[in-house]
Design a protein around this motif. Sequence first.
Motif, mmCIF file in Angstrom:
data_model
loop_
_atom_site.group_PDB
_atom_site.id
_atom_site.type_symbol
_atom_site.label_atom_id
_atom_site.label_comp_id
_atom_site.label_asym_id
_atom_site.label_seq_id
_atom_site.Cartn_x
_atom_site.Cartn_y
_atom_site.Cartn_z
ATOM 1 N N TYR A 316 0.829 -1.215 0.000
ATOM 2 C CA TYR A 316 0.000 0.000 0.000
ATOM 3 C C TYR A 316 0.864 1.265 0.000
ATOM 4 O O TYR A 316 0.536 2.247 -0.665
ATOM 5 N N THR A 317 1.970 1.221 0.708
ATOM 6 C CA THR A 317 2.890 2.367 0.708
ATOM 7 C C THR A 317 3.392 2.641 -0.702
ATOM 8 O O THR A 317 3.494 3.808 -1.124
ATOM 9 N N ARG A 318 3.678 1.576 -1.452
ATOM 10 C CA ARG A 318 4.093 1.742 -2.844
ATOM 11 C C ARG A 318 2.957 2.341 -3.672
ATOM 12 O O ARG A 318 3.189 3.178 -4.546
ATOM 13 N N GLN A 319 1.723 1.917 -3.405
ATOM 14 C CA GLN A 319 0.569 2.478 -4.122
ATOM 15 C C GLN A 319 0.449 3.984 -3.862
ATOM 16 O O GLN A 319 0.127 4.765 -4.775
ATOM 17 N N VAL A 320 0.707 4.391 -2.633
ATOM 18 C CA VAL A 320 0.633 5.812 -2.276
ATOM 19 C C VAL A 320 1.659 6.609 -3.073
ATOM 20 O O VAL A 320 1.350 7.680 -3.621
ATOM 21 N N PHE A 321 2.867 6.107 -3.145
ATOM 22 C CA PHE A 321 3.903 6.808 -3.906
ATOM 23 C C PHE A 321 3.549 6.837 -5.391
ATOM 24 O O PHE A 321 3.743 7.870 -6.068
ATOM 25 N N SER A 322 3.012 5.757 -5.909
ATOM 26 C CA SER A 322 2.618 5.712 -7.319
ATOM 27 C C SER A 322 1.534 6.743 -7.613
ATOM 28 O O SER A 322 1.572 7.436 -8.644
ATOM 29 N N GLU A 323 0.561 6.864 -6.726
ATOM 30 C CA GLU A 323 -0.522 7.833 -6.931
ATOM 31 C C GLU A 323 -0.001 9.266 -6.822
ATOM 32 O O GLU A 323 -0.454 10.156 -7.557
ATOM 33 N N TYR A 328 1.582 14.256 -9.561
ATOM 34 C CA TYR A 328 2.734 15.146 -9.723
ATOM 35 C C TYR A 328 3.899 14.385 -10.363
ATOM 36 O O TYR A 328 4.892 14.096 -9.699
ATOM 37 N N PRO A 329 3.794 14.031 -11.636
ATOM 38 C CA PRO A 329 4.890 13.279 -12.269
ATOM 39 C C PRO A 329 6.172 14.102 -12.289
ATOM 40 O O PRO A 329 6.173 15.227 -12.811
ATOM 41 N N PRO A 330 7.261 13.584 -11.724
ATOM 42 C CA PRO A 330 8.489 14.383 -11.622
ATOM 43 C C PRO A 330 9.023 14.865 -12.970
ATOM 44 O O PRO A 330 9.585 15.958 -13.060
ATOM 45 N N ARG A 379 -6.158 3.238 -6.847
ATOM 46 C CA ARG A 379 -6.013 3.116 -8.300
ATOM 47 C C ARG A 379 -4.868 2.166 -8.664
ATOM 48 O O ARG A 379 -4.821 1.625 -9.773
ATOM 49 N N PHE A 380 -3.924 1.995 -7.735
ATOM 50 C CA PHE A 380 -2.739 1.192 -8.027
ATOM 51 C C PHE A 380 -2.734 -0.140 -7.283
ATOM 52 O O PHE A 380 -1.681 -0.782 -7.160
ATOM 53 N N SER A 381 -3.903 -0.540 -6.801
ATOM 54 C CA SER A 381 -4.000 -1.912 -6.292
ATOM 55 C C SER A 381 -3.711 -2.852 -7.461
ATOM 56 O O SER A 381 -3.977 -2.512 -8.621
ATOM 57 N N PRO A 382 -3.150 -4.015 -7.211
ATOM 58 C CA PRO A 382 -2.743 -4.899 -8.318
ATOM 59 C C PRO A 382 -3.850 -5.182 -9.312
ATOM 60 O O PRO A 382 -3.617 -5.195 -10.524
ATOM 61 N N GLU A 383 -5.090 -5.393 -8.832
ATOM 62 C CA GLU A 383 -6.183 -5.740 -9.739
ATOM 63 C C GLU A 383 -6.547 -4.561 -10.639
ATOM 64 O O GLU A 383 -6.750 -4.717 -11.850
ATOM 65 N N VAL A 384 -6.618 -3.360 -10.066
ATOM 66 C CA VAL A 384 -6.993 -2.178 -10.842
ATOM 67 C C VAL A 384 -5.887 -1.807 -11.822
ATOM 68 O O VAL A 384 -6.138 -1.521 -13.002
ATOM 69 N N ALA A 385 -4.651 -1.823 -11.354
ATOM 70 C CA ALA A 385 -3.530 -1.428 -12.210
ATOM 71 C C ALA A 385 -3.386 -2.381 -13.392
ATOM 72 O O ALA A 385 -3.018 -1.960 -14.497
ATOM 73 N N LYS A 386 -3.675 -3.653 -13.181
ATOM 74 C CA LYS A 386 -3.522 -4.648 -14.242
ATOM 75 C C LYS A 386 -4.455 -4.371 -15.423
ATOM 76 O O LYS A 386 -4.128 -4.664 -16.571
#
Length: 455
Positions: A316-323, A328-330, A379-386
């Motif tokens: 979930y922490t990775r999902q937070v960073f992805s969102e 704000y795409p660097p 939005r970046f849970s494995p099922e949604v992202a897939k």
Amino acid sequence: MDSTVQNSGTLKTTFPLTPQSTLGALLAIVRNPLDALPPSIFTEPLVFSKTAGELKAYLADPVLIHEALVKNADVLGKGDQVRRALGPALGQGLLTADGAHWKWQRQSVAGAFRHDKLLELQPTMIEAASRTRDRWIETGQGAIDISHEMMRTTFDIIVETMMSGGRGIDVERVESGISDFLKPTGWTFALGLLHAPEWIPYPGRGKAEAAVDFLRSSLLSVIEARRQHPDDRHDLVNMLLSACDPETGRRMTDVEIVDNLMTFITAGHETTALGLAWTFDLLARHPEIEKKVLQEIDAVTQGQPLNAEHVSQLVYTRQVFSEAMRLYPPAPIITRTALQDFQLGEYLIPSGTVLIVPIYAVHHHGSLWSDPEVFDPDRFSPEVAKARHRYAYMPFGAGPRVCIGNAFAVMEAVAILAVLLQKVRLAAIGSAPPKPIMKVTLRPDRAQRMNLVLR
């Protein structure tokens, strides 16, 4: 507005142009290139415009982005504007080079970013984050500039992992030098658009040139010292020193090694630091999401200090960073220049056309994301992202030139978030978040000051 269509066989060769004032576009580019994007690219799949007589194609459709950056990668170059803006600092390194020169450099450094190599670097990432945490605890509560703090932390990591400590590089001066170099890039893009002579002065040019001289000379001294006293350290410097083109036997010159170290230091720490700063700001404004992150960290670590085995479990922490990087795409815009005519969808794109993939617009596009302005890590849970098209989300670019350090950056970010959030809470100062502005990377329009509270 030219809305006529002529056919060359079955391909359209005339384009529906969105009106765009050249003067207005130039002023926007100097101020904030995001403001120069045609507003319709946030809702339409493809937009054409002409600025200073130059045809531009803006792509927001993931299918067209794939077609351009992957299927037609060989007929697209970085273009003159990228060379003018980044070339003085990055030379012909991995980010700015084209063709065979890019390919052999990419092959030379690929080994440093294999998954097994990255796993070996996790303890170094955690140690650097721990130094930041301990410094914060020692300092106590109060206001900090989170962007500056994250720049310092990620620079510490990049120097330790890529240069085995760097041997005395002035960290504070390097950080300020990178900012001095990037600050006036709006002027270089605008002048490049006009094909103005490269000697023309502009605000901030002298400071930027001095910064580049310092940065490159600092790295050159590291390389010279390593050549004089070679060792068997497994870091990027030694990898570049030993790189050899398998076809020609050619090795990198000191200048080429500096080009690539500059690329990894600027791109490798700046983008991750900015992504982390935006993440902390978002978490402070969404306590319910921060609570879920803390619960995951506690469940994974069982209250113990983070170790390398924990990082991959922080889903979930990775999902937070992805969102956060969606919002704000660097690196908010990719540009390419067509080296020859090629087909893109139903159009025949002529040589010389500038293709712009506005990642910021793609990440906020109404047809690709529901409630695109809402911060929603699910939005970046494995099922949604897939189920999502690969090119609807591109914080690290796309195609053969996708950022080679993307896995490094995500691993690093998750480790830093977990180490710091275990012991501190960062509270936003002010009701409104900073406005994102593009200075090559996506920076806040003001210092991101946050209140540090010890847990």
